[in-house]
Motif scaffolding. Structure first.
Motif, PDB file in Angstrom:
ATOM      1  N   ASP A 236     -18.692 -27.629  21.305  1.00  0.00           N
ATOM      2  CA  ASP A 236     -20.064 -27.173  21.062  1.00  0.00           C
ATOM      3  C   ASP A 236     -20.618 -26.149  21.937  1.00  0.00           C
ATOM      4  O   ASP A 236     -20.487 -26.341  23.109  1.00  0.00           O
ATOM      5  CB  ASP A 236     -20.741 -28.624  21.654  1.00  0.00           C
ATOM      6  N   VAL A 237     -20.913 -25.029  21.248  1.00  0.00           N
ATOM      7  CA  VAL A 237     -21.117 -23.819  22.065  1.00  0.00           C
ATOM      8  C   VAL A 237     -22.629 -23.759  22.214  1.00  0.00           C
ATOM      9  O   VAL A 237     -23.081 -22.690  22.818  1.00  0.00           O
ATOM     10  CB  VAL A 237     -20.962 -22.524  21.091  1.00  0.00           C
ATOM     11  N   ASP A 238     -23.314 -24.999  22.318  1.00  0.00           N
ATOM     12  CA  ASP A 238     -24.833 -24.880  22.486  1.00  0.00           C
ATOM     13  C   ASP A 238     -25.229 -25.591  23.655  1.00  0.00           C
ATOM     14  O   ASP A 238     -26.261 -26.279  24.039  1.00  0.00           O
ATOM     15  CB  ASP A 238     -25.497 -25.349  21.172  1.00  0.00           C
ATOM     16  N   SER A 239     -23.927 -26.062  24.255  1.00  0.00           N
ATOM     17  CA  SER A 239     -24.129 -27.272  25.521  1.00  0.00           C
ATOM     18  C   SER A 239     -22.860 -26.894  26.273  1.00  0.00           C
ATOM     19  O   SER A 239     -22.111 -26.266  25.910  1.00  0.00           O
ATOM     20  CB  SER A 239     -24.099 -28.486  25.344  1.00  0.00           C
ATOM     21  N   GLY A 240     -23.005 -27.484  27.687  1.00  0.00           N
ATOM     22  CA  GLY A 240     -21.896 -27.229  28.618  1.00  0.00           C
ATOM     23  C   GLY A 240     -21.489 -25.911  29.118  1.00  0.00           C
ATOM     24  O   GLY A 240     -22.428 -24.900  28.771  1.00  0.00           O
ATOM     25  N   ASP A 241     -20.613 -25.808  30.144  1.00  0.00           N
ATOM     26  CA  ASP A 241     -20.160 -24.483  30.616  1.00  0.00           C
ATOM     27  C   ASP A 241     -18.760 -24.428  30.750  1.00  0.00           C
ATOM     28  O   ASP A 241     -18.080 -25.099  31.598  1.00  0.00           O
ATOM     29  CB  ASP A 241     -20.769 -24.533  31.887  1.00  0.00           C
ATOM     30  N   PRO A 242     -18.131 -23.478  29.830  1.00  0.00           N
ATOM     31  CA  PRO A 242     -18.586 -22.686  28.878  1.00  0.00           C
ATOM     32  C   PRO A 242     -18.979 -23.299  27.383  1.00  0.00           C
ATOM     33  O   PRO A 242     -19.578 -22.692  26.773  1.00  0.00           O
ATOM     34  CB  PRO A 242     -17.737 -21.528  28.746  1.00  0.00           C
ATOM     35  N   TYR A 243     -18.457 -24.548  27.428  1.00  0.00           N
ATOM     36  CA  TYR A 243     -18.800 -25.225  26.173  1.00  0.00           C
ATOM     37  C   TYR A 243     -18.772 -26.880  26.337  1.00  0.00           C
ATOM     38  O   TYR A 243     -18.514 -27.104  27.257  1.00  0.00           O
ATOM     39  CB  TYR A 243     -17.809 -24.744  25.006  1.00  0.00           C
ATOM     40  N   GLY A 244     -19.482 -27.377  25.434  1.00  0.00           N
ATOM     41  CA  GLY A 244     -19.386 -28.798  25.575  1.00  0.00           C
ATOM     42  C   GLY A 244     -18.340 -29.405  24.467  1.00  0.00           C
ATOM     43  O   GLY A 244     -17.738 -28.910  23.662  1.00  0.00           O
ATOM     44  N   ILE A 245     -18.264 -30.787  24.781  1.00  0.00           N
ATOM     45  CA  ILE A 245     -17.424 -31.549  24.143  1.00  0.00           C
ATOM     46  C   ILE A 245     -18.045 -32.311  23.216  1.00  0.00           C
ATOM     47  O   ILE A 245     -18.885 -33.437  23.739  1.00  0.00           O
ATOM     48  CB  ILE A 245     -16.246 -32.159  24.702  1.00  0.00           C
ATOM     49  N   PRO A 246     -18.137 -32.528  21.729  1.00  0.00           N
ATOM     50  CA  PRO A 246     -18.834 -33.401  21.089  1.00  0.00           C
ATOM     51  C   PRO A 246     -18.405 -34.854  21.249  1.00  0.00           C
ATOM     52  O   PRO A 246     -17.167 -35.041  21.376  1.00  0.00           O
ATOM     53  CB  PRO A 246     -18.475 -33.174  19.611  1.00  0.00           C
TER      54      PRO A 246
END
Length: 457
Positions: A236-246
């Motif tokens: 998930d490139v719209d959450s997390g740092d640097p990305y999120g895990i669905p």
């Protein structure tokens, strides 16, 4: 895995025919019918003068622009009138490794536009960078399979605030860096799914047979859930740092597996795409080793068998040219090894077309060639490493879930064939397809072309 059930290869196809796919994939499987030219299409030149065009993407911004990924590090824009811009949209030539002109699988490998690119200007790239702390010397000889060659980088960029035809080179945000043990089998495809998540393909780490330095002993990277190598990731490139895990990733809560993994057991998932209609299945061409090429439909948490199987056949990494008499049909966790929907051999067999590296394509949803609608259009790199002789294929699904493979004849081509190396495919916003080709086996010269698949005269 040593205690897993085993079967004789003579009955492998029959048993695999009973293995269920998940999430709308076929539930039966048969070897494809002999490949014969089923229809004829033509190729229309769109743009020329590239070095090694590997990918093409078209954002849903209403401009009709095509963005062409050149392996040497440049992304070029071809406008709706077919004119290539004088300057590249983005030039990453200084960030990638020094490429071997004879042959290379590194470079700028993938491009994906955010689903809301028209409003947020975000896009993502995959490229091969020099590995930190390791010299490049010796890494440019493909035959050497040098350990510690490079790192594969997944990065985000943004379009310039002042010019929609230029990216902001200072906007880079690195999401993921993965050290590759060899120069080859990098994967490189990135694509957003209909769920809005970014899917990222990684090869098994290179060399051959998924063995040797940089490969998990007695298991191979494809079967090792603690590495991204040999996998399709979903992030998930719209959450997390640097990305999120669905939250619905199959290993999101598994302490013994990487949570990014969506599917595994792959050798070199060079190109994949989502169908733009129906159930939006994910089609992937997974390049084979010595004997067979395959196309898979990728499902959540599925294991596609590498390096236990190559295509529909058992595989022995110690003797890759002779399939064993028997092999397991489940992995160490008792999950079935999912069979491909299409397999074809490297050596011509009973009039079946031969090839050496599958190039994944797209399900055709355009309007110009009605008889192709719903067919999966893909190709093979070449029938010969020395001279470009790529093949265009179509695959169509029967009502029982089995698939039929056919060759696409090229009107005007010598022997109705393309006569060039096929590197990739592209799709515009209208569903029309493009094939990316070159006359050279390696990233050199300016023979690269983008050609549109159109009706035969």
């Amino acid at each position: 895995m040593g205690n897993a059930p085993r079967i004789k290869s003579a009955s492998l196809r029959g048993l695999l025919a009973t293995l269920a796919f998940t999430a709308g994939c076929p539930t039966t499987m048969e070897p494809p019918a002999d490949s014969q030219p089923a229809m004829t299409v033509a190729l229309e030149a769109v743009a020329q003068g590239f070095t090694s065009p590997l990918a093409l993407a078209s954002p849903s911004d209403g401009t009709g622009r095509l963005f062409v990924v050149d392996q040497v590090g440049k992304i070029w824009i071809v406008d709706a009138s077919g004119n290539r811009n004088a300057l590249p949209f983005l030039d990453l030539g200084m960030k990638i490794v020094t490429l071997s002109a004879a042959y290379d699988e590194r470079g700028l490998l993938g491009l994906a536009f955010h689903p809301e690119y028209a409003s947020n200007g975000r896009f993502f790239v995959r490229y091969s960078a020099p590995r930190e702390g390791r010299p490049e010397e010796g890494c440019n000889d493909p035959a050497g399979f040098i350990v510690g060659c490079h790192s594969e980088v997944l990065a985000e960029y943004r379009v310039s605030a002042d010019d929609p035809d230029m990216a902001d080179p200072e906007s880079e945000r690195i999401l993921l860096t993965v050290d590759q043990p060899q120069f080859n089998h990098n994967g490189g495809q990135i694509a957003f799914g209909p769920d809005g998540y970014l899917y990222v393909g990684f090869g098994d780490g290179g060399g051959a047979d998924d063995v040797g330095e940089g490969h998990t002993p007695d298991l191979g990277n494809g079967q090792d859930l603690t590495t991204v190598l040999g996998k399709i990731l979903r992030i998930d490139v719209d959450s997390g740092d640097p990305y999120g895990i669905p939250a619905d990733n199959p290993f999101a809560n598994d302490q013994e597996a990487l949570p990014e993994i969506w599917a595994f057991g792959l050798r070199n998932p060079w190109r994949f795409s989502f169908a733009t209609a129906g159930d939006h299945r994910l089609f992937l061409g997974d390049a084979g080793q010595n004997l067979f090429e395959e196309v898979n439909i990728i499902a959540r948490g599925a294991n596609y068998g590498w390096n236990i199987r190559e295509g529909l056949h058992c595989f022995d990494p110690l003797n890759p040219v002779l399939p064993p008499d028997d092999c397991t049909v489940v992995d160490g966790n008792s999950n079935p090894l999912i069979a491909p929907i299409i397999e074809y051999p490297h050596v011509a067999e009973a009039d079946r077309s031969a090839g050496i590296a599958v190039i994944g394509g797209f399900v055709y949803r355009g309007a110009e060639i009605p008889e192709l609608v719903g067919h999966y259009v893909f190709g093979d790199y070449s029938r010969d490493f020395a001279m470009g002789d790529g093949t265009l294929f179509t695959a169509s699904e029967n009502t029982d879930g089995t698939w039929i493979l056919n060759e696409l004849a090229i009107a005007g081509g010598m022997g109705n064939r393309i006569g060039r190396f096929i590197l990739g495919f592209g799709q515009n916003q209208m569903g029309e397809l493009y094939v990316l080709t070159t006359a050279n086996a390696g990233p050199t010269g300016e023979s690269g072309e983008v050609q549109r698949i159109v009706p035969a005269p």
